[in-house]
Design a protein around this motif. Structure first.
Motif, mmCIF file in Angstrom:
data_model
loop_
_atom_site.group_PDB
_atom_site.id
_atom_site.type_symbol
_atom_site.label_atom_id
_atom_site.label_comp_id
_atom_site.label_asym_id
_atom_site.label_seq_id
_atom_site.Cartn_x
_atom_site.Cartn_y
_atom_site.Cartn_z
ATOM 1 N N ASN A 122 0.833 -1.198 0.000
ATOM 2 C CA ASN A 122 0.000 0.000 0.000
ATOM 3 C C ASN A 122 0.873 1.255 0.000
ATOM 4 O O ASN A 122 1.818 1.360 0.790
ATOM 5 C CB ASN A 122 -0.923 0.017 1.220
ATOM 6 C CG ASN A 122 -2.016 -1.028 1.131
ATOM 7 O OD1 ASN A 122 -2.659 -1.173 0.095
ATOM 8 N ND2 ASN A 122 -2.222 -1.775 2.212
ATOM 9 N N GLU A 123 0.549 2.212 -0.842
ATOM 10 C CA GLU A 123 1.337 3.438 -0.915
ATOM 11 C C GLU A 123 1.015 4.353 0.261
ATOM 12 O O GLU A 123 -0.148 4.509 0.649
ATOM 13 C CB GLU A 123 1.057 4.177 -2.229
ATOM 14 C CG GLU A 123 2.019 5.346 -2.473
ATOM 15 C CD GLU A 123 1.888 5.949 -3.853
ATOM 16 O OE1 GLU A 123 2.603 6.940 -4.126
ATOM 17 O OE2 GLU A 123 1.075 5.445 -4.656
ATOM 18 N N ILE A 124 2.045 4.935 0.818
ATOM 19 C CA ILE A 124 1.879 5.870 1.934
ATOM 20 C C ILE A 124 2.804 7.066 1.731
ATOM 21 O O ILE A 124 3.773 7.008 0.983
ATOM 22 C CB ILE A 124 2.207 5.217 3.294
ATOM 23 C CG1 ILE A 124 3.704 4.825 3.364
ATOM 24 C CG2 ILE A 124 1.314 4.020 3.561
ATOM 25 C CD1 ILE A 124 4.157 4.376 4.750
ATOM 26 N N ALA A 125 2.473 8.160 2.409
ATOM 27 C CA ALA A 125 3.410 9.281 2.551
ATOM 28 C C ALA A 125 4.036 9.152 3.930
ATOM 29 O O ALA A 125 3.370 8.736 4.885
ATOM 30 C CB ALA A 125 2.680 10.612 2.408
ATOM 31 N N ILE A 126 5.318 9.482 4.025
ATOM 32 C CA ILE A 126 6.031 9.215 5.276
ATOM 33 C C ILE A 126 7.008 10.332 5.614
ATOM 34 O O ILE A 126 7.565 10.987 4.721
ATOM 35 C CB ILE A 126 6.771 7.862 5.187
ATOM 36 C CG1 ILE A 126 7.335 7.447 6.549
ATOM 37 C CG2 ILE A 126 7.850 7.895 4.113
ATOM 38 C CD1 ILE A 126 7.828 6.013 6.595
ATOM 39 N N VAL A 199 -0.897 7.811 11.210
ATOM 40 C CA VAL A 199 -0.273 6.983 12.248
ATOM 41 C C VAL A 199 0.991 7.678 12.726
ATOM 42 O O VAL A 199 1.902 7.949 11.937
ATOM 43 C CB VAL A 199 0.071 5.573 11.719
ATOM 44 C CG1 VAL A 199 0.729 4.748 12.828
ATOM 45 C CG2 VAL A 199 -1.174 4.864 11.197
ATOM 46 N N SER A 200 1.059 7.969 14.018
ATOM 47 C CA SER A 200 2.234 8.604 14.619
ATOM 48 C C SER A 200 3.007 7.569 15.432
ATOM 49 O O SER A 200 2.425 6.875 16.272
ATOM 50 C CB SER A 200 1.810 9.766 15.524
ATOM 51 O OG SER A 200 2.928 10.367 16.139
ATOM 52 N N ILE A 201 4.304 7.470 15.172
ATOM 53 C CA ILE A 201 5.161 6.509 15.873
ATOM 54 C C ILE A 201 6.214 7.297 16.638
ATOM 55 O O ILE A 201 7.098 7.906 16.048
ATOM 56 C CB ILE A 201 5.821 5.530 14.883
ATOM 57 C CG1 ILE A 201 4.747 4.826 14.038
ATOM 58 C CG2 ILE A 201 6.674 4.509 15.635
ATOM 59 C CD1 ILE A 201 5.289 4.127 12.816
ATOM 60 N N ASP A 269 8.479 -5.639 15.358
ATOM 61 C CA ASP A 269 7.074 -5.838 15.003
ATOM 62 C C ASP A 269 6.444 -4.598 14.370
ATOM 63 O O ASP A 269 5.269 -4.637 13.982
ATOM 64 C CB ASP A 269 6.268 -6.217 16.252
ATOM 65 C CG ASP A 269 6.782 -7.484 16.908
ATOM 66 O OD1 ASP A 269 7.172 -8.398 16.160
ATOM 67 O OD2 ASP A 269 6.811 -7.546 18.153
ATOM 68 N N MET A 270 7.195 -3.493 14.276
ATOM 69 C CA MET A 270 6.598 -2.231 13.850
ATOM 70 C C MET A 270 6.093 -2.279 12.413
ATOM 71 O O MET A 270 4.982 -1.821 12.120
ATOM 72 C CB MET A 270 7.614 -1.095 14.010
ATOM 73 C CG MET A 270 7.016 0.290 13.816
ATOM 74 S SD MET A 270 5.793 0.714 15.084
ATOM 75 C CE MET A 270 6.875 1.027 16.490
ATOM 76 N N THR A 276 -0.559 -3.754 8.995
ATOM 77 C CA THR A 276 -1.892 -4.297 9.299
ATOM 78 C C THR A 276 -2.897 -3.178 9.525
ATOM 79 O O THR A 276 -4.035 -3.231 9.038
ATOM 80 C CB THR A 276 -1.832 -5.197 10.547
ATOM 81 O OG1 THR A 276 -0.929 -6.285 10.298
ATOM 82 C CG2 THR A 276 -3.209 -5.745 10.894
ATOM 83 N N ILE A 277 -2.489 -2.134 10.255
ATOM 84 C CA ILE A 277 -3.371 -0.984 10.512
ATOM 85 C C ILE A 277 -3.792 -0.336 9.197
ATOM 86 O O ILE A 277 -4.971 -0.017 8.987
ATOM 87 C CB ILE A 277 -2.656 0.040 11.414
ATOM 88 C CG1 ILE A 277 -2.487 -0.517 12.827
ATOM 89 C CG2 ILE A 277 -3.434 1.364 11.458
ATOM 90 C CD1 ILE A 277 -1.584 0.311 13.711
#
Length: 289
Positions: A122-126, A199-201, A269-270, A276-277
């Protein structure tokens, strides 16, 4: 004379290396000492373990490029806005020289690496903050790069993921650095209004203005084990409230216990957890929003 004789006597008991080059037989950087358990491990083994101590599970700090390697799908990352350059609006002595030195040492243009890539297909911006660059402090360029990455995610209807690591707003830029708190938060609000996932890590350390703005407003907030997360320092808070704080105060585990983050996730596991999220919030790779 007695003191001189004593020193001369002690010198004879100092062991000397058998050969002149014996001390330099071990290449520099081949071993890594864990700051938590003090164990010494081959650097290669630590790197292969995703920069986690094999003995005590201590999570070492990572560079932005290292995170790209272990987090995103292979060969999918494309960086953005590498051309942006930090200036010295307040003419702070030595500031430009320090920024340039960090840029040369890290290979980054600022304390955050932004771009797009794929995670689990899945494409995301990061955005990935790097504490090796001015301790990950947030100046105008850091705020601008993060804002542009969020806006790209909004325009292309993508999830936005950020790894935070920062000492807070950059004092050399004064109020201009504090303005980035509002700018990034407004961009995230617009992203949210389009029904998109953020999603904030939070990694070690996430403090100051970064913790008080975009780092804490994710739809889902995750953190690495034992990461230091908070706004003001322990001593400042203790002097203000005039109370002794718990030993684990401002750790990821403390925040989880008090409902400020959703989960503490081991680095190993990150990738799986965030993938999955994102899959739960997408349909066939296309965002539901």
């Amino acid at each position: 004379m007695k003191i001189r004789e004593l020193f001369a006597k002690n010198k004879t008991h100092i062991a000397k290396p058998e050969s002149k080059g014996a001390v330099n037989d071990v290449p520099e950087g081949i071993m890594t000492k864990c700051p938590a358990c003090k164990s010494i491990t081959l650097t290669k083994d630590v790197q292969e373990n995703k920069m986690v101590c094999p003995s005590c599970d201590h999570h070492f700090k990572m560079t932005a490029r290292e995170r790209v390697e272990i987090f995103l799908d292979d060969d999918t990352f494309e960086s953005m806005d590498d051309h942006l350059q930090t200036e010295n609006p307040l003419h702070f002595p030595g500031y430009t020289e320090k920024v340039n030195a960090d840029a040369k040492r890290t290979g980054l243009n600022e304390a955050v690496l932004t771009g797009k890539g794929k995670l689990g297909g899945n494409e995301i911006a990061i955005a990935i903050m790097d504490s090796h660059f001015r301790m990950g402090s947030m100046g105008s360029v850091v705020g601008e790069k993060i804002t542009r990455a969020i806006e790209y995610a909004t325009e292309h209807k993508l999830p936005f993921v950020i790894f935070t690591a920062s000492g807070g707003a950059r004092m050399q830029e004064g109020v201009l650095s504090l303005m980035q708190m509002a700018k990034t938060s407004v961009a995230l609000k617009r992203h949210s209004e389009h029904g998109l996932l953020f999603v904030s890590i939070l990694t070690h350390p996430t403090t100051g203005g970064v913790s008080a703005s975009f780092a804490s407003v994710g739809d889902i907030n995750l953190a690495e084990p034992k990461a230091l997360i908070g706004f003001a320092g322990r001593r400042v808070i203790e002097q203000t409230v005039r109370e002794k704080l718990p030993e684990n105060f401002q750790t990821a585990e403390f925040l989880l216990e008090h409902g400020q983050i959703d989960q503490v996730v081991h680095r190993k596991d990150m990738r799986r957890t965030v993938s999955t999220i994102i899959k739960l919030h997408t349909n066939g790779g296309k965002n539901n929003g």
